[in-house]
Write a protein that holds these residues in place. Structure first.
Motif, PDB file in Angstrom:
ATOM      1  N   VAL A   1       0.756  -1.325  -0.045  1.00  0.00           N
ATOM      2  CA  VAL A   1      -0.102  -0.050  -0.094  1.00  0.00           C
ATOM      3  C   VAL A   1       0.818   1.230  -0.054  1.00  0.00           C
ATOM      4  O   VAL A   1       0.687   2.307  -0.676  1.00  0.00           O
ATOM      5  CB  VAL A   1      -0.876   0.051   1.050  1.00  0.00           C
ATOM      6  N   ALA A   2       1.938   1.012   0.806  1.00  0.00           N
ATOM      7  CA  ALA A   2       2.849   2.381   0.634  1.00  0.00           C
ATOM      8  C   ALA A   2       3.529   2.784  -0.322  1.00  0.00           C
ATOM      9  O   ALA A   2       3.615   4.072  -1.069  1.00  0.00           O
ATOM     10  CB  ALA A   2       4.106   2.105   1.976  1.00  0.00           C
ATOM     11  N   SER A   3       3.814   1.771  -1.306  1.00  0.00           N
ATOM     12  CA  SER A   3       4.281   1.848  -2.807  1.00  0.00           C
ATOM     13  C   SER A   3       3.274   2.479  -3.629  1.00  0.00           C
ATOM     14  O   SER A   3       3.588   3.293  -4.352  1.00  0.00           O
ATOM     15  CB  SER A   3       4.794   0.437  -3.042  1.00  0.00           C
ATOM     16  N   ALA A   4       2.051   1.872  -3.394  1.00  0.00           N
ATOM     17  CA  ALA A   4       0.864   2.672  -4.239  1.00  0.00           C
ATOM     18  C   ALA A   4       0.615   3.998  -3.766  1.00  0.00           C
ATOM     19  O   ALA A   4       0.473   4.799  -4.896  1.00  0.00           O
ATOM     20  CB  ALA A   4      -0.264   1.498  -4.028  1.00  0.00           C
ATOM     21  N   LEU A   5       0.788   4.262  -2.754  1.00  0.00           N
ATOM     22  CA  LEU A   5       0.535   5.617  -2.242  1.00  0.00           C
ATOM     23  C   LEU A   5       1.596   6.596  -2.783  1.00  0.00           C
ATOM     24  O   LEU A   5       1.191   7.652  -3.413  1.00  0.00           O
ATOM     25  CB  LEU A   5       0.312   5.758  -0.551  1.00  0.00           C
ATOM     26  N   THR A   6       2.876   6.131  -2.478  1.00  0.00           N
ATOM     27  CA  THR A   6       4.000   6.913  -3.062  1.00  0.00           C
ATOM     28  C   THR A   6       3.856   7.138  -4.563  1.00  0.00           C
ATOM     29  O   THR A   6       4.203   8.215  -4.959  1.00  0.00           O
ATOM     30  CB  THR A   6       5.398   6.141  -2.715  1.00  0.00           C
ATOM     31  N   GLU A   7       3.545   6.056  -5.111  1.00  0.00           N
ATOM     32  CA  GLU A   7       3.412   6.450  -6.484  1.00  0.00           C
ATOM     33  C   GLU A   7       2.369   7.441  -7.008  1.00  0.00           C
ATOM     34  O   GLU A   7       2.372   8.320  -7.798  1.00  0.00           O
ATOM     35  CB  GLU A   7       3.146   5.168  -7.220  1.00  0.00           C
ATOM     36  N   THR A   8       1.122   7.300  -6.361  1.00  0.00           N
ATOM     37  CA  THR A   8       0.044   8.130  -6.650  1.00  0.00           C
ATOM     38  C   THR A   8       0.420   9.740  -5.928  1.00  0.00           C
ATOM     39  O   THR A   8       0.223  10.599  -6.914  1.00  0.00           O
ATOM     40  CB  THR A   8      -1.116   7.850  -5.812  1.00  0.00           C
TER      41      THR A   8
ATOM     42  N   VAL B   1      -4.001  11.916   6.087  1.00  0.00           N
ATOM     43  CA  VAL B   1      -3.921  10.472   6.037  1.00  0.00           C
ATOM     44  C   VAL B   1      -4.957  10.236   7.422  1.00  0.00           C
ATOM     45  O   VAL B   1      -4.899  11.312   8.319  1.00  0.00           O
ATOM     46  CB  VAL B   1      -2.794   9.665   6.192  1.00  0.00           C
ATOM     47  N   PRO B   2      -5.775   9.280   7.386  1.00  0.00           N
ATOM     48  CA  PRO B   2      -6.343   8.777   8.834  1.00  0.00           C
ATOM     49  C   PRO B   2      -5.593   8.488   9.595  1.00  0.00           C
ATOM     50  O   PRO B   2      -4.409   7.725   9.555  1.00  0.00           O
ATOM     51  CB  PRO B   2      -7.487   7.630   8.104  1.00  0.00           C
ATOM     52  N   LEU B   3      -5.726   8.679  10.891  1.00  0.00           N
ATOM     53  CA  LEU B   3      -4.986   8.431  12.080  1.00  0.00           C
ATOM     54  C   LEU B   3      -5.146   6.820  12.306  1.00  0.00           C
ATOM     55  O   LEU B   3      -3.900   6.200  12.701  1.00  0.00           O
ATOM     56  CB  LEU B   3      -5.643   9.000  13.309  1.00  0.00           C
ATOM     57  N   GLY B   4      -6.012   6.128  11.818  1.00  0.00           N
ATOM     58  CA  GLY B   4      -5.974   4.709  11.686  1.00  0.00           C
ATOM     59  C   GLY B   4      -6.531   4.124  13.138  1.00  0.00           C
ATOM     60  O   GLY B   4      -5.842   3.353  13.785  1.00  0.00           O
TER      61      GLY B   4
ATOM     62  N   VAL C   1      -3.778   1.800   6.422  1.00  0.00           N
ATOM     63  CA  VAL C   1      -3.497   2.903   5.485  1.00  0.00           C
ATOM     64  C   VAL C   1      -2.662   3.646   6.357  1.00  0.00           C
ATOM     65  O   VAL C   1      -1.742   4.296   5.770  1.00  0.00           O
ATOM     66  CB  VAL C   1      -5.027   3.600   5.052  1.00  0.00           C
ATOM     67  N   HIS C   2      -2.834   3.987   7.620  1.00  0.00           N
ATOM     68  CA  HIS C   2      -2.182   4.530   8.535  1.00  0.00           C
ATOM     69  C   HIS C   2      -0.465   4.118   8.562  1.00  0.00           C
ATOM     70  O   HIS C   2       0.330   4.807   8.439  1.00  0.00           O
ATOM     71  CB  HIS C   2      -2.535   4.482  10.115  1.00  0.00           C
TER      72      HIS C   2
END
Length: 204
Positions: free
Chosen positions: A82-89, A100-103, A112-113
């Motif tokens: 997920v971190a890789s996808a977020l970084t790419e986005t 980002v949500p506190l989780g 996600v957090h």
């Protein structure tokens, strides 16, 4: 949206990423889907994306949906992916700040957090903000303190942002109303329903 709708509305053109926007094709409905009013054979995720698009149109934002499955369908990823996808986005949209949500409590929010902490380490020069998850922030056991502690452990120095916000604006209320299926499910599962969504948003 529920925890950061006012922030989104204050930044026209914002990009809102839904990490868990995929689900199985067909099959038996899960309990949450039934609480939300869906019937067997209905394309649940298409309806949810339609609701998301309508809500973000109200706020002047645009959606990006990542291809990971909602937790109720079985976990199909981990924080690293997920971190890789977020970084790419983040790179693709040219973001300069990320919220980002506190989780809190919900497995999807927690993952996600955790992924955001990894992404933050990869893009430390961006402005990172975390917001308290509406509804879940009211749970007992100081869940907010625990998650803020995770930021400190990651080397951040989180400070609560004094946002001049009162109860939800009319604009946020219009956007929230677009999520008819989720609101139905929340009302079915809790005596307080989704009331906390309309309380002041909180950021760190």
């Amino acid at each position: 949206m529920f925890g950061a709708g006012e922030l989104i509305a204050a930044h026209p053109g914002a990009v809102v990423v839904t990490v868990f926007a995929a689900g199985p094709a067909g099959g038996e409905l899960r309990g949450w889907d039934r609480d939300c009013g869906f019937a067997d054979g209905e394309d649940v995720m298409r309806v949810r994306r339609d609701e998301d698009r309508a809500a973000l149109d109200v706020l002047g934002a645009r959606p990006i949906w990542l291809p990971f499955c909602d937790d109720q369908y079985g976990r199909d990823t981990d924080a690293s992916r997920v971190a890789s996808a977020l970084t790419e986005t983040i790179d693709d949209v040219g973001a300069t700040s990320v919220a980002v949500p506190l989780g809190l409590f919900h497995g999807d929010h927690v993952l996600v957090h955790e992924a955001a902490l990894i992404a933050r380490a990869r893009r430390p020069r961006l402005a990172w903000v975390t917001y308290e998850d509406a509804i879940y922030r009211r749970l007992a056991g100081d869940p907010v303190d625990a998650r803020i502690g995770a930021w400190r452990d990651a080397g951040a120095v989180p400070e609560r942002i004094a946002a001049p916000m009162g109860p939800a604006s009319a604009l946020k209320r219009r956007a929230v109303a677009c999520y008819a299926s989720q609101l139905r499910g929340l009302s079915a599962r809790s005596p307080t329903g989704f009331a906390d969504v309309f309380e002041p948003e909180t950021y760190w």
